[in-house]
Design a protein around this motif. Structure first.
Motif, short mmCIF file in Angstrom:
data_model
loop_
_atom_site.label_atom_id
_atom_site.label_comp_id
_atom_site.label_asym_id
_atom_site.label_seq_id
_atom_site.Cartn_x
_atom_site.Cartn_y
_atom_site.Cartn_z
N GLU A 133 -13.67 78.26 33.39
CA GLU A 133 -13.06 77.35 34.37
C GLU A 133 -14.09 76.68 35.27
O GLU A 133 -13.82 75.64 35.86
N GLY A 134 -15.27 77.31 35.42
CA GLY A 134 -16.33 76.64 36.14
C GLY A 134 -16.28 76.71 37.66
O GLY A 134 -17.13 76.15 38.33
N ASN A 135 -15.30 77.38 38.21
CA ASN A 135 -15.24 77.50 39.67
C ASN A 135 -16.05 78.66 40.19
O ASN A 135 -16.30 78.76 41.39
N VAL A 136 -16.44 79.54 39.29
CA VAL A 136 -17.08 80.78 39.71
C VAL A 136 -18.60 80.61 39.71
O VAL A 136 -19.20 80.21 38.72
N ARG A 137 -19.22 80.91 40.85
CA ARG A 137 -20.67 80.78 40.96
C ARG A 137 -21.36 81.98 40.33
O ARG A 137 -22.34 81.84 39.60
N ARG A 138 -20.81 83.16 40.61
CA ARG A 138 -21.46 84.37 40.15
C ARG A 138 -20.43 85.48 40.04
O ARG A 138 -19.48 85.53 40.84
N TYR A 139 -20.58 86.33 39.07
CA TYR A 139 -19.71 87.51 39.02
C TYR A 139 -20.47 88.70 38.47
O TYR A 139 -21.36 88.54 37.65
N GLU A 140 -20.13 89.86 38.98
CA GLU A 140 -20.81 91.09 38.57
C GLU A 140 -19.80 92.12 38.11
O GLU A 140 -18.83 92.39 38.80
#
Lengths: 166, 166
Positions: A133-140
């Motif tokens: 979706e492209g809204n997420v900058r970073r996820y862990e």
DNA sequence: TATGAAATTCCCTAAAC
DNA sequence: GTTTAGGGAATTTCATA
């Protein structure tokens, strides 16, 4: 939704506490426990349901289910647009793999608890939910290897119950 | 506990799925939904319960309850002694304020989801659970300011359901 | 406006098939 | 697995404080 105040007395607190532990008890049994007739108990429960305060669900034991992969994911969004957040939340609510999603204060915007049938399945889901979706900058991601406690019990009182000793 | 295999067929998968959404449905209603008689449904549910796979609880809507403070805490333990971990887990299970506790892989040992009636109450609980005992090396709190999704639904199938399109 | 007790209906449960 | 029959629980009605 459920913007009703709904005042709770001591009977309600005790009933809600009991039902959060075990919703399969009979009205008679609940009534005996709190000192109320079955009819009175039933009327109160109906009220909880009408106000959207209470629903009953079955909880499964993850340890009794083979090949259940749980994962915790913290998520930071690209920008703080209301529109992006709304879309993200809708996606979380719609995805069956999302068990819980909390909006956080601080470094991370969301905590997501995911369930999948395998690590491969998890990767697939994460790709779909957090990358595509492209809204997420970073996820862990942190995989869960043991569920120590699992419940959703909420206190219904404003203040914690007093204890004999601090 | 619950180390039984317990083979599930397609009827079981559908029943467990329905009951995780709404456990207040009657046996007749469930039977109609999956194409089984009420008796057959009941026998299966009894089996789930006997194996410790299923229990029924009431879930409250946090938004319908005033002054509910949710917090997520990640915890790193001092040492990797089995004894320390066992003690920590017992404490988590015993504390009513702990909704969920997961053992994690990676930098943090545990994720704990806590509920309290206020931020002050939360501090009190955190002090008691993470400081007083001395087994915890470090813990970080993130307050929850909105619950986007709340559930415990688990998939019962080994593989995700096939979709028409990838 | 709450309650508790009684009567009715419906559901759960355990047979038998 | 289904159908049947019985007991038990949920729900409604009613009298009451």
């Amino acid at each position: 939704m459920a913007a009703t105040p709904l005042t709770l007395d001591e009977f309600d607190h005790r009933l809600l506490d009991l039902m959060q532990r075990d919703a399969s008890r009979t009205l008679t049994s609940l009534g005996d426990a709190v000192g109320l007739s079955p009819s009175a108990v039933q009327r109160r429960i109906t009220r909880y349901r009408r106000h959207g305060l209470l629903r009953e669900v079955a909880v499964l034991d993850p340890n009794a289910l083979p090949a259940t992969t749980l994962a915790t994911v913290w998520v930071a969004m690209e920008r703080d647009t209301l529109r992006l957040h709304t879309a993200f939340r809708a996606r979380m609510r719609a995805a069956t793999e999302v068990q819980q999603c909390y909006a956080l204060a601080g470094e991370w915007d969301y905590l997501v608890i995911l369930v999948a049938s395998s690590v491969a399945h998890y990767r697939e889901v994460a790709e779909r939910l957090f990358v595509d979706e492209g809204n997420v900058r970073r996820y862990e991601t942190r995989l869960v290897f043991d569920t120590v406690k699992l419940g959703l019990n909420l206190p219904t009182r404003q203040s914690p119950r007093r204890r004999r000793k601090a």
